[in-house]
Design a protein around this motif. Structure first.
Motif, PDB file in Angstrom:
ATOM      1  N   ARG A   1      14.146 -28.448  -3.615  1.00 44.50           N
ATOM      2  CA  ARG A   1      14.759 -29.162  -2.480  1.00 44.50           C
ATOM      3  C   ARG A   1      16.253 -28.862  -2.366  1.00 44.50           C
ATOM      4  N   LYS A   2      16.863 -28.406  -3.453  1.00 45.73           N
ATOM      5  CA  LYS A   2      18.284 -28.051  -3.427  1.00 45.73           C
ATOM      6  C   LYS A   2      18.519 -26.711  -2.728  1.00 45.73           C
ATOM      7  N   TYR A   3      17.438 -25.976  -2.448  1.00 42.65           N
ATOM      8  CA  TYR A   3      17.564 -24.634  -1.875  1.00 42.65           C
ATOM      9  C   TYR A   3      16.746 -24.492  -0.588  1.00 42.65           C
ATOM     10  N   PRO A   4      17.112 -25.281   0.454  1.00 44.01           N
ATOM     11  CA  PRO A   4      16.340 -25.232   1.707  1.00 44.01           C
ATOM     12  C   PRO A   4      16.455 -23.884   2.419  1.00 44.01           C
ATOM     13  N   GLU A   5      17.439 -23.087   2.035  1.00 41.56           N
ATOM     14  CA  GLU A   5      17.559 -21.761   2.650  1.00 41.56           C
ATOM     15  C   GLU A   5      16.480 -20.802   2.132  1.00 41.56           C
ATOM     16  N   HIS A   6      15.830 -21.157   1.016  1.00 40.83           N
ATOM     17  CA  HIS A   6      14.787 -20.312   0.423  1.00 40.83           C
ATOM     18  C   HIS A   6      13.387 -20.923   0.493  1.00 40.83           C
ATOM     19  N   PHE A   7      13.303 -22.261   0.386  1.00 42.17           N
ATOM     20  CA  PHE A   7      12.005 -22.926   0.257  1.00 42.17           C
ATOM     21  C   PHE A   7      11.819 -24.000   1.319  1.00 42.17           C
ATOM     22  N   VAL A   8      10.594 -24.105   1.808  1.00 41.23           N
ATOM     23  CA  VAL A   8      10.222 -25.178   2.725  1.00 41.23           C
ATOM     24  C   VAL A   8       9.183 -26.013   1.997  1.00 41.23           C
ATOM     25  N   ILE A   9       9.393 -27.316   1.986  1.00 42.90           N
ATOM     26  CA  ILE A   9       8.459 -28.224   1.319  1.00 42.90           C
ATOM     27  C   ILE A   9       7.807 -29.100   2.370  1.00 42.90           C
ATOM     28  N   ASN A  10       6.497 -29.149   2.311  1.00 45.34           N
ATOM     29  CA  ASN A  10       5.707 -29.937   3.250  1.00 45.34           C
ATOM     30  C   ASN A  10       5.031 -31.039   2.431  1.00 45.34           C
ATOM     31  N   THR A  11       5.210 -32.273   2.839  1.00 37.32           N
ATOM     32  CA  THR A  11       4.618 -33.402   2.128  1.00 37.32           C
ATOM     33  C   THR A  11       3.557 -34.050   2.992  1.00 37.32           C
ATOM     34  N   ARG A  12       2.394 -34.263   2.399  1.00 35.88           N
ATOM     35  CA  ARG A  12       1.299 -34.929   3.109  1.00 35.88           C
ATOM     36  C   ARG A  12       0.855 -36.132   2.300  1.00 35.88           C
ATOM     37  N   SER A  13       0.661 -37.236   2.976  1.00 32.57           N
ATOM     38  CA  SER A  13       0.221 -38.455   2.296  1.00 32.57           C
ATOM     39  C   SER A  13      -1.118 -38.921   2.843  1.00 32.57           C
ATOM     40  N   LYS A  14      -1.987 -39.307   1.924  1.00 34.61           N
ATOM     41  CA  LYS A  14      -3.259 -39.940   2.280  1.00 34.61           C
ATOM     42  C   LYS A  14      -3.361 -41.187   1.433  1.00 34.61           C
ATOM     43  N   GLY A  15      -3.213 -42.330   2.055  1.00 28.33           N
ATOM     44  CA  GLY A  15      -3.217 -43.573   1.290  1.00 28.33           C
ATOM     45  C   GLY A  15      -2.067 -43.569   0.290  1.00 28.33           C
ATOM     46  N   ARG A  16      -2.397 -43.706  -0.982  1.00 29.20           N
ATOM     47  CA  ARG A  16      -1.368 -43.736  -2.017  1.00 29.20           C
ATOM     48  C   ARG A  16      -1.113 -42.364  -2.628  1.00 29.20           C
ATOM     49  N   VAL A  17      -1.867 -41.369  -2.195  1.00 27.99           N
ATOM     50  CA  VAL A  17      -1.733 -40.021  -2.761  1.00 27.99           C
ATOM     51  C   VAL A  17      -0.806 -39.188  -1.879  1.00 27.99           C
ATOM     52  N   THR A  18       0.222 -38.626  -2.496  1.00 32.61           N
ATOM     53  CA  THR A  18       1.145 -37.745  -1.794  1.00 32.61           C
ATOM     54  C   THR A  18       1.024 -36.357  -2.394  1.00 32.61           C
ATOM     55  N   LEU A  19       0.808 -35.386  -1.537  1.00 33.89           N
ATOM     56  CA  LEU A  19       0.700 -33.998  -1.975  1.00 33.89           C
ATOM     57  C   LEU A  19       1.868 -33.204  -1.414  1.00 33.89           C
ATOM     58  N   GLU A  20       2.438 -32.342  -2.247  1.00 28.56           N
ATOM     59  CA  GLU A  20       3.529 -31.482  -1.801  1.00 28.56           C
ATOM     60  C   GLU A  20       3.048 -30.039  -1.792  1.00 28.56           C
ATOM     61  N   PHE A  21       3.469 -29.315  -0.756  1.00 32.71           N
ATOM     62  CA  PHE A  21       3.166 -27.900  -0.616  1.00 32.71           C
ATOM     63  C   PHE A  21       4.494 -27.170  -0.426  1.00 32.71           C
ATOM     64  N   VAL A  22       4.573 -25.956  -0.909  1.00 29.32           N
ATOM     65  CA  VAL A  22       5.819 -25.200  -0.818  1.00 29.32           C
ATOM     66  C   VAL A  22       5.528 -23.794  -0.301  1.00 29.32           C
ATOM     67  N   SER A  23       6.503 -23.253   0.426  1.00 26.75           N
ATOM     68  CA  SER A  23       6.423 -21.887   0.893  1.00 26.75           C
ATOM     69  C   SER A  23       7.825 -21.313   0.921  1.00 26.75           C
ATOM     70  N   LEU A  24       7.877 -19.995   0.904  1.00 28.40           N
ATOM     71  CA  LEU A  24       9.165 -19.321   1.064  1.00 28.40           C
ATOM     72  C   LEU A  24       9.531 -19.318   2.550  1.00 28.40           C
ATOM     73  N   VAL A  25      10.789 -19.517   2.860  1.00 35.71           N
ATOM     74  CA  VAL A  25      11.256 -19.478   4.241  1.00 35.71           C
ATOM     75  C   VAL A  25      10.863 -18.134   4.852  1.00 35.71           C
ATOM     76  N   SER A  26      11.002 -17.049   4.105  1.00 36.08           N
ATOM     77  CA  SER A  26      10.709 -15.708   4.629  1.00 36.08           C
ATOM     78  C   SER A  26       9.230 -15.527   4.982  1.00 36.08           C
ATOM     79  N   LEU A  27       8.347 -16.298   4.338  1.00 41.91           N
ATOM     80  CA  LEU A  27       6.910 -16.192   4.652  1.00 41.91           C
ATOM     81  C   LEU A  27       6.553 -16.961   5.913  1.00 41.91           C
ATOM     82  N   LEU A  28       7.402 -17.899   6.315  1.00 45.94           N
ATOM     83  CA  LEU A  28       7.102 -18.740   7.472  1.00 45.94           C
ATOM     84  C   LEU A  28       7.786 -18.235   8.740  1.00 45.94           C
ATOM     85  N   SER A  29       8.806 -17.404   8.572  1.00 44.32           N
ATOM     86  CA  SER A  29       9.545 -16.962   9.770  1.00 44.32           C
ATOM     87  C   SER A  29       9.011 -15.684  10.347  1.00 44.32           C
TER      88      SER A  29
END
Length: 127
Positions: free
Chosen positions: A99-127
């Protein structure tokens, strides 16, 4: 007896030590960030997301025997993290680092009830 000169040199050495520790931590973070980027680029295609849990497992497998013990402990376990959000998430320290490096990584958080899942990708893979 402590003289003023002794106190000055003691204070200066502490400042030097703190600067050295900060520089070492920054180099360590850079190395971990580089390792994460390598794993993501090797295992994810364009537009793909990797669950933090899987990223953590890959890093443990590939780097736990290579990285210094303190680095493994800091980024691959939740030992140093306290609080309810880190509970059951050994990758919490890694998540905070990414999270300290938003220029490199994108973090996507999804919540279902009490469960929170985090997903990560490189900025270069999404652009």
């Amino acid at each position: 007896m402590n003289t003023l000169k002794d106190k000055k040199s003691e204070g200066r050495s502490r400042v030097d030590r703190d600067a050295d520790n900060l520089q070492l931590q920054q180099l360590e973070e850079k190395d971990v960030v580089s390792s994460v980027a390598t794993v993501l680029s090797d295992l994810c295609g364009p537009g793909e997301w990797m669950p933090m849990e899987k990223l953590h497992a890959e890093l443990l497998e590939q780097y736990s025997s290579v990285w210094h013990h303190s680095r493994v402990k800091r980024y691959l376990t939740s030992e140093d993290s306290s609080g309810p959000e880190s509970k059951g998430k050994p990758w919490y320290g890694l998540l905070m680092l990414l999270r300290k490096y938003p220029e490199h990584f994108v973090i996507n958080t999804r919540s279902k009830g009490r469960v929170t899942l985090e997903f990560v990708s490189l900025v270069s893979l999404l652009s």
